[in-house]
Design a protein around this motif. Structure first.
Motif, PDB file in Angstrom:
ATOM      1  N   THR A  82       0.838  -1.205   0.000  1.00 35.92           N
ATOM      2  CA  THR A  82       0.000   0.000   0.000  1.00 35.92           C
ATOM      3  C   THR A  82       0.873   1.255   0.000  1.00 35.92           C
ATOM      4  O   THR A  82       1.581   1.526   0.960  1.00 35.92           O
ATOM      5  CB  THR A  82      -0.925   0.034   1.228  1.00 35.92           C
ATOM      6  OG1 THR A  82      -1.764  -1.121   1.230  1.00 35.92           O
ATOM      7  CG2 THR A  82      -1.799   1.290   1.213  1.00 35.92           C
ATOM      8  N   GLU A  83       0.823   2.025  -1.067  1.00 37.57           N
ATOM      9  CA  GLU A  83       1.568   3.284  -1.135  1.00 37.57           C
ATOM     10  C   GLU A  83       0.751   4.345  -0.399  1.00 37.57           C
ATOM     11  O   GLU A  83      -0.450   4.479  -0.633  1.00 37.57           O
ATOM     12  CB  GLU A  83       1.792   3.688  -2.588  1.00 37.57           C
ATOM     13  CG  GLU A  83       2.710   4.882  -2.736  1.00 37.57           C
ATOM     14  CD  GLU A  83       3.043   5.202  -4.184  1.00 37.57           C
ATOM     15  OE1 GLU A  83       3.894   6.089  -4.386  1.00 37.57           O
ATOM     16  OE2 GLU A  83       2.462   4.587  -5.103  1.00 37.57           O
ATOM     17  N   HIS A  84       1.403   5.082   0.507  1.00 36.68           N
ATOM     18  CA  HIS A  84       0.670   6.039   1.332  1.00 36.68           C
ATOM     19  C   HIS A  84       1.573   7.161   1.829  1.00 36.68           C
ATOM     20  O   HIS A  84       2.797   7.060   1.775  1.00 36.68           O
ATOM     21  CB  HIS A  84       0.010   5.328   2.519  1.00 36.68           C
ATOM     22  CG  HIS A  84       0.981   4.629   3.422  1.00 36.68           C
ATOM     23  ND1 HIS A  84       1.601   3.446   3.081  1.00 36.68           N
ATOM     24  CD2 HIS A  84       1.436   4.940   4.652  1.00 36.68           C
ATOM     25  CE1 HIS A  84       2.402   3.058   4.061  1.00 36.68           C
ATOM     26  NE2 HIS A  84       2.324   3.962   5.029  1.00 36.68           N
ATOM     27  N   VAL A  85       0.935   8.218   2.334  1.00 35.15           N
ATOM     28  CA  VAL A  85       1.648   9.360   2.906  1.00 35.15           C
ATOM     29  C   VAL A  85       0.735  10.020   3.935  1.00 35.15           C
ATOM     30  O   VAL A  85      -0.470  10.123   3.732  1.00 35.15           O
ATOM     31  CB  VAL A  85       2.083  10.376   1.827  1.00 35.15           C
ATOM     32  CG1 VAL A  85       0.889  10.966   1.097  1.00 35.15           C
ATOM     33  CG2 VAL A  85       2.944  11.480   2.421  1.00 35.15           C
ATOM     34  N   ALA A  86       1.331  10.438   5.049  1.00 34.85           N
ATOM     35  CA  ALA A  86       0.579  11.081   6.133  1.00 34.85           C
ATOM     36  C   ALA A  86       0.850  12.584   6.140  1.00 34.85           C
ATOM     37  O   ALA A  86       2.006  13.005   6.079  1.00 34.85           O
ATOM     38  CB  ALA A  86       0.969  10.478   7.473  1.00 34.85           C
TER      39      ALA A  86
END
Length: 103
Positions: A82-86
């Protein structure tokens, strides 16, 4: 034995962390941040728990970018790949459980 008051934790830089535990190759860390991270894919699964503040989490499904708001008590589970950013909305404290050495 240790008691950690997460609301009192700060770091000298965004995403600074306090290592809480390393168990069988899985780490648990308390992070403080007031800046976004970077788009990434972890080396395995990740559990991301908002303890203080508000975080906009962006992630991709089938190449499509999706965004959701995480508030105190909300948990984001990133499965393998899962590619993600916060993006914290101000200062935030998050508990992250992931494979040791993950991004």
């Amino acid at each position: 034995m240790e008691i950690i008051r997460s609301k009192e934790f700060t770091a000298d830089r965004a995403w600074g962390a306090k290592n809480i535990a390393s168990m069988g190759g899985i780490t648990t860390r308390l992070h403080w941040t007031d800046m976004p991270y970077k788009w990434h894919i972890n080396n395995g699964e990740e559990v991301f728990v908002v303890l203080d503040g508000v975080v906009q989490m962006k992630y991709k499904v089938g190449g499509q970018e999706i965004s959701t708001i995480l508030e105190v008590g909300d948990i984001f589970y990133a499965s393998v790949g899962t590619e993600h950013v916060a993006y914290p909305q101000g200062a935030a404290r998050v508990l992250v459980v992931e494979a040791e050495g993950s991004v």
